[in-house]
Design an enzyme around this catalytic site. Structure first.
Site, PDB file in Angstrom:
ATOM      1  N   ARG A   1      35.605  80.436 -79.391  1.00 33.90           N
ATOM      2  CA  ARG A   1      36.670  79.750 -78.628  1.00 33.90           C
ATOM      3  C   ARG A   1      37.354  79.025 -79.499  1.00 33.90           C
ATOM      4  O   ARG A   1      38.274  78.117 -79.007  1.00 33.90           O
ATOM      5  CB  ARG A   1      35.993  78.752 -77.539  1.00 33.90           C
ATOM      6  CG  ARG A   1      35.186  79.830 -76.570  1.00 33.90           C
ATOM      7  CD  ARG A   1      34.492  78.958 -75.673  1.00 33.90           C
ATOM      8  NE  ARG A   1      33.814  79.775 -74.821  1.00 33.90           N
ATOM      9  CZ  ARG A   1      33.241  79.603 -73.464  1.00 33.90           C
ATOM     10  NH1 ARG A   1      33.509  78.145 -72.978  1.00 33.90           N
ATOM     11  NH2 ARG A   1      32.731  80.411 -73.160  1.00 33.90           N
TER      12      ARG A   1
ATOM     13  N   ASP B   1      35.594  97.787 -85.168  1.00 33.98           N
ATOM     14  CA  ASP B   1      36.871  98.105 -84.503  1.00 33.98           C
ATOM     15  C   ASP B   1      37.864  97.446 -85.417  1.00 33.98           C
ATOM     16  O   ASP B   1      39.208  97.487 -85.205  1.00 33.98           O
ATOM     17  CB  ASP B   1      36.968  97.425 -83.166  1.00 33.98           C
ATOM     18  CG  ASP B   1      36.874  95.976 -83.202  1.00 33.98           C
ATOM     19  OD1 ASP B   1      36.404  95.180 -84.017  1.00 33.98           O
ATOM     20  OD2 ASP B   1      36.976  95.392 -81.893  1.00 33.98           O
TER      21      ASP B   1
ATOM     22  N   ARG C   1      33.225  96.379 -77.026  1.00 34.09           N
ATOM     23  CA  ARG C   1      34.412  96.079 -76.433  1.00 34.09           C
ATOM     24  C   ARG C   1      35.410  97.337 -76.184  1.00 34.09           C
ATOM     25  O   ARG C   1      34.795  98.444 -75.809  1.00 34.09           O
ATOM     26  CB  ARG C   1      35.507  95.290 -77.621  1.00 34.09           C
ATOM     27  CG  ARG C   1      35.137  93.668 -77.408  1.00 34.09           C
ATOM     28  CD  ARG C   1      35.848  92.785 -77.995  1.00 34.09           C
ATOM     29  NE  ARG C   1      35.520  91.466 -78.409  1.00 34.09           N
ATOM     30  CZ  ARG C   1      34.993  90.522 -77.415  1.00 34.09           C
ATOM     31  NH1 ARG C   1      35.284  90.868 -76.157  1.00 34.09           N
ATOM     32  NH2 ARG C   1      34.417  89.631 -77.552  1.00 34.09           N
TER      33      ARG C   1
ATOM     34  N   THR D   1      31.684  92.652 -87.602  1.00 32.70           N
ATOM     35  CA  THR D   1      31.512  92.756 -86.334  1.00 32.70           C
ATOM     36  C   THR D   1      30.791  94.077 -85.945  1.00 32.70           C
ATOM     37  O   THR D   1      30.643  94.911 -86.887  1.00 32.70           O
ATOM     38  CB  THR D   1      32.930  93.099 -85.488  1.00 32.70           C
ATOM     39  OG1 THR D   1      32.673  93.620 -84.120  1.00 32.70           O
ATOM     40  CG2 THR D   1      33.963  93.953 -86.091  1.00 32.70           C
TER      41      THR D   1
ATOM     42  N   ASP E   1      38.400  90.463 -85.752  1.00 22.61           N
ATOM     43  CA  ASP E   1      39.787  90.544 -85.399  1.00 22.61           C
ATOM     44  C   ASP E   1      40.309  88.996 -85.062  1.00 22.61           C
ATOM     45  O   ASP E   1      41.313  88.663 -85.879  1.00 22.61           O
ATOM     46  CB  ASP E   1      39.781  91.349 -84.181  1.00 22.61           C
ATOM     47  CG  ASP E   1      41.138  91.547 -83.757  1.00 22.61           C
ATOM     48  OD1 ASP E   1      42.124  91.956 -84.764  1.00 22.61           O
ATOM     49  OD2 ASP E   1      41.540  91.404 -82.616  1.00 22.61           O
TER      50      ASP E   1
ATOM     51  N   GLY F   1      32.005  85.914 -82.426  1.00 19.00           N
ATOM     52  CA  GLY F   1      30.519  86.346 -82.159  1.00 19.00           C
ATOM     53  C   GLY F   1      29.663  86.456 -83.538  1.00 19.00           C
ATOM     54  O   GLY F   1      30.200  86.732 -84.589  1.00 19.00           O
TER      55      GLY F   1
ATOM     56  N   ASP G   1      31.103  95.693 -83.381  1.00 16.87           N
ATOM     57  CA  ASP G   1      31.886  96.714 -82.874  1.00 16.87           C
ATOM     58  C   ASP G   1      32.475  97.788 -83.664  1.00 16.87           C
ATOM     59  O   ASP G   1      33.038  98.698 -83.322  1.00 16.87           O
ATOM     60  CB  ASP G   1      33.190  95.813 -82.021  1.00 16.87           C
ATOM     61  CG  ASP G   1      32.629  94.864 -81.260  1.00 16.87           C
ATOM     62  OD1 ASP G   1      31.463  94.912 -80.625  1.00 16.87           O
ATOM     63  OD2 ASP G   1      33.308  94.087 -80.774  1.00 16.87           O
TER      64      ASP G   1
HETATM   65  O1  F6P Z   1      32.561  91.434 -80.634  1.00 20.92           O
HETATM   66  C1  F6P Z   1      31.296  91.474 -80.424  1.00 20.92           C
HETATM   67  C2  F6P Z   1      30.590  91.259 -79.112  1.00 20.92           C
HETATM   68  O2  F6P Z   1      29.379  91.370 -79.354  1.00 20.92           O
HETATM   69  C3  F6P Z   1      31.121  92.597 -78.269  1.00 20.92           C
HETATM   70  O3  F6P Z   1      30.659  93.702 -78.524  1.00 20.92           O
HETATM   71  C4  F6P Z   1      30.990  91.916 -76.913  1.00 20.92           C
HETATM   72  O4  F6P Z   1      32.147  92.352 -75.737  1.00 20.92           O
HETATM   73  C5  F6P Z   1      31.377  90.520 -77.185  1.00 20.92           C
HETATM   74  O5  F6P Z   1      31.042  90.025 -78.425  1.00 20.92           O
HETATM   75  C6  F6P Z   1      30.411  89.676 -76.412  1.00 20.92           C
HETATM   76  O6  F6P Z   1      30.759  88.208 -76.633  1.00 20.92           O
HETATM   77  P1  F6P Z   1      29.921  86.881 -76.277  1.00 20.92           P
HETATM   78  O7  F6P Z   1      28.892  86.692 -77.301  1.00 20.92           O
HETATM   79  O8  F6P Z   1      30.895  85.980 -76.136  1.00 20.92           O
HETATM   80  O9  F6P Z   1      29.319  87.242 -74.595  1.00 20.92           O
END
Ligand code: F6P
Length: 363
Positions: free
Chosen positions: A76, A144, A186, A140, A118, A12, A142
């Site tokens: 992906r 994490d 997450r 990130t 990650d 992301g 997050d």
């Molecule tokens: O890992 C970053 C994040 O924004 C998470 O907080 C969230 O769950 C996820 O990506 C959302 O992913 P996407 O952009 O694929 O909807």
């Protein structure tokens, strides 16, 4: 010696990615006279093509305050489980990592900077086992990732959520409502916990602490009886009730990538309304947390990480990741970075601080 290096970002997007790209280009081109190639759309750009473009000083001019990434990204494109569609439209996951290695060598670059979370860093680790000279940069919202005190993007996300909470306080108070705010992260509760503290939430629910709704409702009622007829409840998307499970929108199999979370905010709001008859609204902040301009902190951290990545390449220190430790940017083996997650410690100082402030953590 003049060298050519490549950079990609995977997973992301997050505020600060452009700051890393700019820093890598400035440190490589201006200071060392090297060439930099930008790979488009994460590892997809190395599976296909390769798809890349030259990044000179002009290409990165003015991008430090810009959110997102000028290179595009994909969450992906894992080359070890890459979704390929056959002529009947069936999708199967294939290992195309050798194609990535071959395409990388076709570029004529002698190192690759992989900026990611990650997932991207795990791919970088496996590619470095296949002989690709990799340097990782952790990103990130997050927060994490282990081995770095903080990732860039996180500070911006906490700022965005805090501002939203400040705005929601006034409307919640005017209507005497419970406002449930679902935030990203997450399986890590950092965004929820830090923005909840900064934005004066009454309740914060985290993935690390399975919550008890009876206790949450009692807390909200006690507050009403004490004269505050509104409450802000911050819920991390990965939070779940004691004995229950996370709310998942799409499984990893369905997305051919990562499990997609979301929906716990509506569950919590529905339960508060049903159990206590309080007027409740839900705000899902979603991707606003990842969009827009990076905070000064994230611009600086991204710049430091990018400069350090080039320094590591100059010293041929591959298979490493840059990290923040205290006030210093250091390098660590990429092996260590992706083992385990950086999660909120339910018995740690931050959770304790929240509870000392009277914030309910659902336990
Ligand atoms: O890992 C970053 C994040 O924004 C998470 O907080 C969230 O769950 C996820 O990506 C959302 O992913 P996407 O952009 O694929 O909807």
């Amino acid at each position: 010696m003049s060298r050519c290096i490549a950079i990609l970002n995977g997973g992301g997007d997050c505020p600060g990615l452009n700051g890393v790209i700019r820093a890598v280009v400035r440190a490589a081109v201006l200071q060392r006279g090297w060439r930099v190639l930008g790979i488009e759309d994460g590892f997809d750009g190395l599976v296909e093509g390769p798809r890349c473009r030259e990044l000179d000083i002009r290409a990165v001019r003015g991008i430090l305050p810009r959110g997102g990434t000028i290179l595009g990204t994909s969450n992906r494109g894992n080359p070890f489980r890459y979704p390929l569609t056959d002529s009947d439209g069936n999708i199967s996951l294939c290992d195309v990592s050798q194609r990535v290695v071959d395409n990388f060598h076709r570029l004529g670059a002698d190192a690759l900077v992989a900026v990611g979370g990650d997932g991207t860093l795990k791919i970088a680790r496996r590619l470095s086992h296949l002989g690709m000279p990799m340097v990782g940069v952790p990103k990130t919202i997050d927060n994490d990732l282990r081995e770095t005190d903080v990732t860039f993007g996180y500070n911006t996300a906490v700022g965005i959520v805090t501002e939203a909470l400040d705005r929601l306080q006034t409307t919640a108070e005017s209507h005497h409502r419970v406002m449930v705010v679902e935030v990203m992260g997450r399986d890590a509760g950092w965004i929820a916990l830090e923005s909840g503290i900064a934005g004066s939430a009454e309740v914060i629910l985290l993935p690390e602490i399975p919550f008890d709704l009876d206790l949450v409702c009692e807390h909200i009622m006690r507050r009403r009886q004490a004269g505050s007829r509104f409450s802000i409840v911050v819920v991390a998307e990965g939070a779940f009730p004691r004995g229950g499970s996370k709310v998942v929108q799409a499984t990893a199999e369905q997305t051919h990538g990562l499990e997609r979370l979301g929906g716990i905010g509506h569950f919590v709001a529905g339960e508060i309304e049903r159990r206590k008859g309080l007027e409740t609204r839900v705000v899902v902040l979603g991707h606003t947390q990842r969009g827009g301009t990076p905070s000064p902190f994230d611009r600086i951290l991204a710049s430091r990480f990018g400069v350090q990545a080039v320094e590591l390449i100059e010293k041929h220190e591959y298979g490493t990741m840059v990290a923040l430790r205290g006030r210093n940017v250091v390098s660590i083996p990429i092996e260590h970075a992706v083992d385990g997650q950086n999660l909120v410690d339910p018995a740690g100082n931050l959770a304790w601080t929240a509870e000392q402030l009277g914030i309910h953590l659902g336990r």
